[in-house]
Motif scaffolding. Structure first.
Motif, PDB file in Angstrom:
ATOM      1  N   ASN A  49       0.819  -1.220   0.000  1.00  0.00           N
ATOM      2  CA  ASN A  49       0.000   0.000   0.000  1.00  0.00           C
ATOM      3  C   ASN A  49       0.852   1.269   0.000  1.00  0.00           C
ATOM      4  OD1 ASN A  49       0.857   0.220   2.672  1.00  0.00           O
ATOM      5  ND2 ASN A  49      -1.170  -0.075   3.563  1.00  0.00           N
ATOM      6  N   GLU A  50       2.128   1.158   0.391  1.00  0.00           N
ATOM      7  CA  GLU A  50       3.012   2.322   0.278  1.00  0.00           C
ATOM      8  C   GLU A  50       3.250   2.669  -1.188  1.00  0.00           C
ATOM      9  OE1 GLU A  50       5.836   2.305   4.245  1.00  0.00           O
ATOM     10  OE2 GLU A  50       6.344   0.897   2.635  1.00  0.00           O
ATOM     11  N   ILE A  51       3.381   1.647  -2.027  1.00  0.00           N
ATOM     12  CA  ILE A  51       3.552   1.891  -3.464  1.00  0.00           C
ATOM     13  C   ILE A  51       2.278   2.474  -4.056  1.00  0.00           C
ATOM     14  CG2 ILE A  51       4.063   0.821  -5.699  1.00  0.00           C
ATOM     15  CD1 ILE A  51       5.634  -1.324  -4.121  1.00  0.00           C
ATOM     16  N   GLU A  52       1.157   1.903  -3.682  1.00  0.00           N
ATOM     17  CA  GLU A  52      -0.135   2.396  -4.181  1.00  0.00           C
ATOM     18  C   GLU A  52      -0.335   3.866  -3.807  1.00  0.00           C
ATOM     19  OE1 GLU A  52      -2.427  -1.943  -3.802  1.00  0.00           O
ATOM     20  OE2 GLU A  52      -2.598  -0.440  -2.209  1.00  0.00           O
ATOM     21  N   GLU A  53      -0.095   4.184  -2.540  1.00  0.00           N
ATOM     22  CA  GLU A  53      -0.251   5.570  -2.087  1.00  0.00           C
ATOM     23  C   GLU A  53       0.818   6.472  -2.690  1.00  0.00           C
ATOM     24  OE1 GLU A  53      -0.108   5.251   2.131  1.00  0.00           O
ATOM     25  OE2 GLU A  53      -2.053   4.233   2.291  1.00  0.00           O
ATOM     26  N   GLY A  54       2.019   5.912  -2.880  1.00  0.00           N
ATOM     27  CA  GLY A  54       3.107   6.692  -3.446  1.00  0.00           C
ATOM     28  C   GLY A  54       2.813   7.156  -4.854  1.00  0.00           C
ATOM     29  N   ILE A  55       2.330   6.261  -5.681  1.00  0.00           N
ATOM     30  CA  ILE A  55       2.000   6.629  -7.062  1.00  0.00           C
ATOM     31  C   ILE A  55       0.905   7.681  -7.076  1.00  0.00           C
ATOM     32  CG2 ILE A  55       1.005   5.767  -9.224  1.00  0.00           C
ATOM     33  CD1 ILE A  55       2.477   3.101  -8.643  1.00  0.00           C
ATOM     34  N   GLU A  56      -0.117   7.476  -6.268  1.00  0.00           N
ATOM     35  CA  GLU A  56      -1.221   8.440  -6.218  1.00  0.00           C
ATOM     36  C   GLU A  56      -0.741   9.812  -5.754  1.00  0.00           C
ATOM     37  OE1 GLU A  56      -5.699   8.934  -4.294  1.00  0.00           O
ATOM     38  OE2 GLU A  56      -4.567   7.077  -3.996  1.00  0.00           O
ATOM     39  N   LEU A  57       0.125   9.834  -4.741  1.00  0.00           N
ATOM     40  CA  LEU A  57       0.631  11.113  -4.236  1.00  0.00           C
ATOM     41  C   LEU A  57       1.566  11.794  -5.224  1.00  0.00           C
ATOM     42  CD1 LEU A  57       1.188  10.434  -0.444  1.00  0.00           C
ATOM     43  CD2 LEU A  57      -0.022  12.387  -1.418  1.00  0.00           C
ATOM     44  N   TYR A  58       2.471  11.023  -5.840  1.00  0.00           N
ATOM     45  CA  TYR A  58       3.326  11.598  -6.876  1.00  0.00           C
ATOM     46  C   TYR A  58       2.475  12.283  -7.949  1.00  0.00           C
ATOM     47  CZ  TYR A  58       7.925   9.360  -5.808  1.00  0.00           C
ATOM     48  OH  TYR A  58       9.137   8.978  -5.283  1.00  0.00           O
ATOM     49  N   ILE A  59       1.468  11.582  -8.426  1.00  0.00           N
ATOM     50  CA  ILE A  59       0.628  12.123  -9.503  1.00  0.00           C
ATOM     51  C   ILE A  59      -0.138  13.350  -9.028  1.00  0.00           C
ATOM     52  CG2 ILE A  59      -1.420  11.637 -10.916  1.00  0.00           C
ATOM     53  CD1 ILE A  59      -0.333   8.775 -11.251  1.00  0.00           C
ATOM     54  N   THR A  60      -0.644  13.319  -7.802  1.00  0.00           N
ATOM     55  CA  THR A  60      -1.403  14.451  -7.289  1.00  0.00           C
ATOM     56  C   THR A  60      -0.508  15.667  -7.080  1.00  0.00           C
ATOM     57  OG1 THR A  60      -2.897  12.913  -6.173  1.00  0.00           O
ATOM     58  CG2 THR A  60      -2.991  15.207  -5.485  1.00  0.00           C
ATOM     59  N   ILE A  61       0.687  15.452  -6.510  1.00  0.00           N
ATOM     60  CA  ILE A  61       1.621  16.564  -6.307  1.00  0.00           C
ATOM     61  C   ILE A  61       2.030  17.174  -7.636  1.00  0.00           C
ATOM     62  CG2 ILE A  61       3.994  17.107  -5.588  1.00  0.00           C
ATOM     63  CD1 ILE A  61       3.562  15.158  -3.238  1.00  0.00           C
ATOM     64  N   LEU A  62       2.363  16.327  -8.614  1.00  0.00           N
ATOM     65  CA  LEU A  62       2.765  16.853  -9.920  1.00  0.00           C
ATOM     66  C   LEU A  62       1.604  17.536 -10.629  1.00  0.00           C
ATOM     67  CD1 LEU A  62       5.280  14.309 -11.488  1.00  0.00           C
ATOM     68  CD2 LEU A  62       5.712  16.518 -10.445  1.00  0.00           C
ATOM     69  N   SER A  63       0.411  17.023 -10.477  1.00  0.00           N
ATOM     70  CA  SER A  63      -0.766  17.662 -11.082  1.00  0.00           C
ATOM     71  C   SER A  63      -0.928  19.074 -10.543  1.00  0.00           C
ATOM     72  CB  SER A  63      -2.024  16.831 -10.826  1.00  0.00           C
ATOM     73  OG  SER A  63      -1.940  15.575 -11.480  1.00  0.00           O
ATOM     74  N   LYS A  64      -0.777  19.236  -9.223  1.00  0.00           N
ATOM     75  CA  LYS A  64      -0.866  20.559  -8.626  1.00  0.00           C
ATOM     76  C   LYS A  64       0.267  21.456  -9.120  1.00  0.00           C
ATOM     77  CE  LYS A  64      -3.224  19.598  -4.230  1.00  0.00           C
ATOM     78  NZ  LYS A  64      -4.118  20.771  -4.265  1.00  0.00           N
ATOM     79  N   PHE A  65       1.485  20.922  -9.131  1.00  0.00           N
ATOM     80  CA  PHE A  65       2.658  21.679  -9.542  1.00  0.00           C
ATOM     81  C   PHE A  65       2.530  22.134 -10.993  1.00  0.00           C
ATOM     82  CE2 PHE A  65       6.964  21.265 -11.540  1.00  0.00           C
ATOM     83  CZ  PHE A  65       7.491  22.449 -11.047  1.00  0.00           C
ATOM     84  N   LEU A  66       2.059  21.254 -11.854  1.00  0.00           N
ATOM     85  CA  LEU A  66       2.010  21.549 -13.286  1.00  0.00           C
ATOM     86  C   LEU A  66       0.832  22.446 -13.656  1.00  0.00           C
ATOM     87  CD1 LEU A  66       2.958  18.001 -14.581  1.00  0.00           C
ATOM     88  CD2 LEU A  66       4.401  20.047 -14.620  1.00  0.00           C
ATOM     89  N   LYS A  67      -0.049  22.726 -12.706  1.00  0.00           N
ATOM     90  CA  LYS A  67      -1.161  23.656 -12.961  1.00  0.00           C
ATOM     91  C   LYS A  67      -0.811  25.078 -12.532  1.00  0.00           C
ATOM     92  CE  LYS A  67      -4.981  20.334 -12.649  1.00  0.00           C
ATOM     93  NZ  LYS A  67      -6.147  19.872 -11.839  1.00  0.00           N
ATOM     94  N   GLN A  68       0.297  25.244 -11.827  1.00  0.00           N
ATOM     95  CA  GLN A  68       0.637  26.572 -11.305  1.00  0.00           C
ATOM     96  C   GLN A  68       1.338  27.429 -12.346  1.00  0.00           C
ATOM     97  OE1 GLN A  68       2.515  26.397  -7.442  1.00  0.00           O
ATOM     98  NE2 GLN A  68       1.368  24.564  -6.872  1.00  0.00           N
TER      99      GLN A  68
END
Length: 360
Positions: A341-360
Motif C-alpha cells: 500500500n506504500e507503493i499504491e499511495e506513493g504513485i497516487e501522491l506523486y501524480i497528485t503533487i505533480l498535477s498541482k505543480f504543473l497547474k501553477q
C-alpha cells in the motif's frame, strides 16, 4: 490527463518491482535490470535512451522552450545483509509486505516514478518538460551513474529524487566527505623509549574529531557531524609504526561546501595530521521550502524535514526534493521490504503533487 489509468499503472509497477527484486543488480552490474526497465518503456510505446546501465526518456511533447523537471531513482542495490533469513532475490508478499533486496531502496520509488512519468507522458500543454532517469551506481557513487547522464540532458530546473521518505518532503540532504587522515610518529623498537608514538599522537586527533563543532548550524539539517569510523596502524607487536591511519565520515550540512569543510579541518589539524578527501563532489543539496513543488506537497498534508542520508541529489546542480514510498531505516537491512500500500499511495501522491505543480 493520460489514457492509462492509475490503477493499471500501479498493478504494472508492482509487477515490475517483483521482476527487479528477482534480478540481481549490484552497483556496476545492473545490466539485467536495465533490460527490464527498457521493456517497460517499450510496452508503453515510450522512446528511451541508454548509456551503460542508465535509461532515460522524455515526455512526448518535449519543447526546448520549456523548463525541465527531472524524475530520478536508481535500480542498483547493495549486496544482501548477512542477516537475511529469506532469499533476497525472491519477491515474497506476506501480510501486505513485499520482501526482497532493493524493494525499499529504491525499487518502490523507482517503479512509482516510472508509473508517474508514464501517466504524464502523453499530456499536452505542460508548463514543464519531464525527463525520467532510471540510474545506476547510486549505492557506490560510481562514475557511470546519474552524474554521467547529466551531460545528455537539457538544463534541469528542479528534480524529484525517489528515495524512501514515507512520502514526506525531504527538502535538504547532507553531503558526504570521506577523509583519510595520517598521523605520524617516530618508528622504532617497542622495547626502547619513544615519546613520539604515532598511535598515541592519533588519540588527540580522534578526540578533536569527536569534540569539534562547526560554527554554522543548518535550519533544516542541523549541525555538521563527524565520526571516526576506522583506525589502523602497525603490523608487528614489537615494532612502533611510523604512521597511524584514520578514516573519518563527515556529513556536511547545507551551510558549507565540501571544499570549505576540508579546508577548515586541514587548517585545524595542521602540524598534527595530514588530511585528504577521497572526493569532493558529494555535496549537500536542498530546495526552497516555498518552491511550488514543495508547496504542492504541503497542501496535501506532507511535512518537510532534512535527511541525513546521501542520494543522487548530491550530483545535481538544480534544486531537488527527495520524496518516495518506503522508510529509510529499512534500507540495507536484512529481509528488506516495502508495504504494497506504500507503493499504491506513493504513485497516487506523486501524480497528485505533480498535477498541482504543473497547474501553477
Amino acid at each position: 490527463m493520460a489514457n492509462t489509468s492509475i490503477q493499471k499503472l500501479t498493478h504494472e509497477a508492482i509487477a515490475l518491482l517483483k521482476q527487479l527484486i528477482a534480478t540481481p543488480s549490484f552497483s556496476s552490474e545492473e545490466q539485467n535490470t536495465a533490460l527490464l526497465i527498457e521493456a517497460w518503456f517499450t510496452a508503453n510505446a515510450i522512446p528511451f535512451n541508454r548509456e551503460n546501465n542508465n535509461i532515460w526518456a522524455f515526455n512526448k511533447n518535449y519543447s526546448e522552450a520549456l523548463p525541465t523537471l527531472l524524475l530520478n531513482s536508481h535500480h542498483d542495490t547493495v549486496k544482501p545483509n548477512q542477516g537475511y533469513t529469506l532469499d533476497p532475490f525472491e519477491p515474497i508478499v506476506k501480510e501486505g509486505k513485499l520482501f526482497g533486496l532493493g524493494s525499499n531502496d529504491a525499487g518502490g520509488c523507482l517503479v512509482s516514478l516510472m508509473a508517474t512519468f508514464t501517466y504524464f507522458y502523453d499530456a499536452e500543454n505542460l508548463p514543464y518538460n519531464i525527463v525520467m532517469v532510471a540510474s545506476a551506481e547510486e549505492e557506490s557513487s560510481g562514475p557511470n551513474g546519474l552524474n554521467s547522464v547529466l551531460k545528455h540532458l537539457p538544463t534541469l530546473d528542479c528534480a524529484i529524487v525517489g528515495e524512501p521518505t514515507e512520502m514526506q518532503l525531504a527538502i535538504a540532504e547532507k553531503g558526504l566527505l570521506v577523509l583519510d587522515v595520517i598521523v605520524e610518529g617516530t618508528p622504532g623498537h617497542a622495547a626502547h623509549p619513544n615519546d613520539n608514538v604515532s598511535i598515541y599522537n592519533a588519540l588527540g586527533v580522534v578526540e578533536w574529531f569527536r569534540d569539534y563543532r562547526f560554527e554554522k548550524v543548518s535550519e533544516v539539517l542541523g549541525p555538521m557531524k563527524m565520526t571516526v569510523t576506522g583506525i589502523s596502524a602497525g603490523k608487528q607487536h614489537n615494532v612502533i609504526p611510523a604512521e597511524c591511519h584514520l578514516v573519518v565520515d563527515v556529513r556536511v550540512n547545507d551551510c558549507y561546501s565540501n571544499t570549505e569543510v576540508l579546508e577548515i579541518i586541514q587548517k585545524e589539524l595542521e602540524g598534527k595530521a595530514t588530511v585528504k578527501a577521497r572526493s569532493l563532489h558529494l555535496n549537500s543539496s536542498s530546495i526552497d521550502k516555498n518552491h511550488p513543488i514543495v508547496q504542492a506537497g504541503i497542501e496535501l498534508g506532507r511535512t518537510t524535514y532534512g535527511s541525513p542520508t546521501l542520494s543522487d541529489q548530491s550530483v545535481l546542480y538544480c534544486q531537488s526534493l527527495k520524496l518516495g514510498p518506503g522508510s529509510s531505516p529499512r534500507s540495507h537491512t536484512a529481509d528488506e521490504f516495502i508495504y504494497i500500500n506504500e507503493i499504491e499511495e506513493g504513485i497516487e501522491l506523486y501524480i497528485t503533487i505533480l498535477s498541482k505543480f504543473l497547474k501553477q
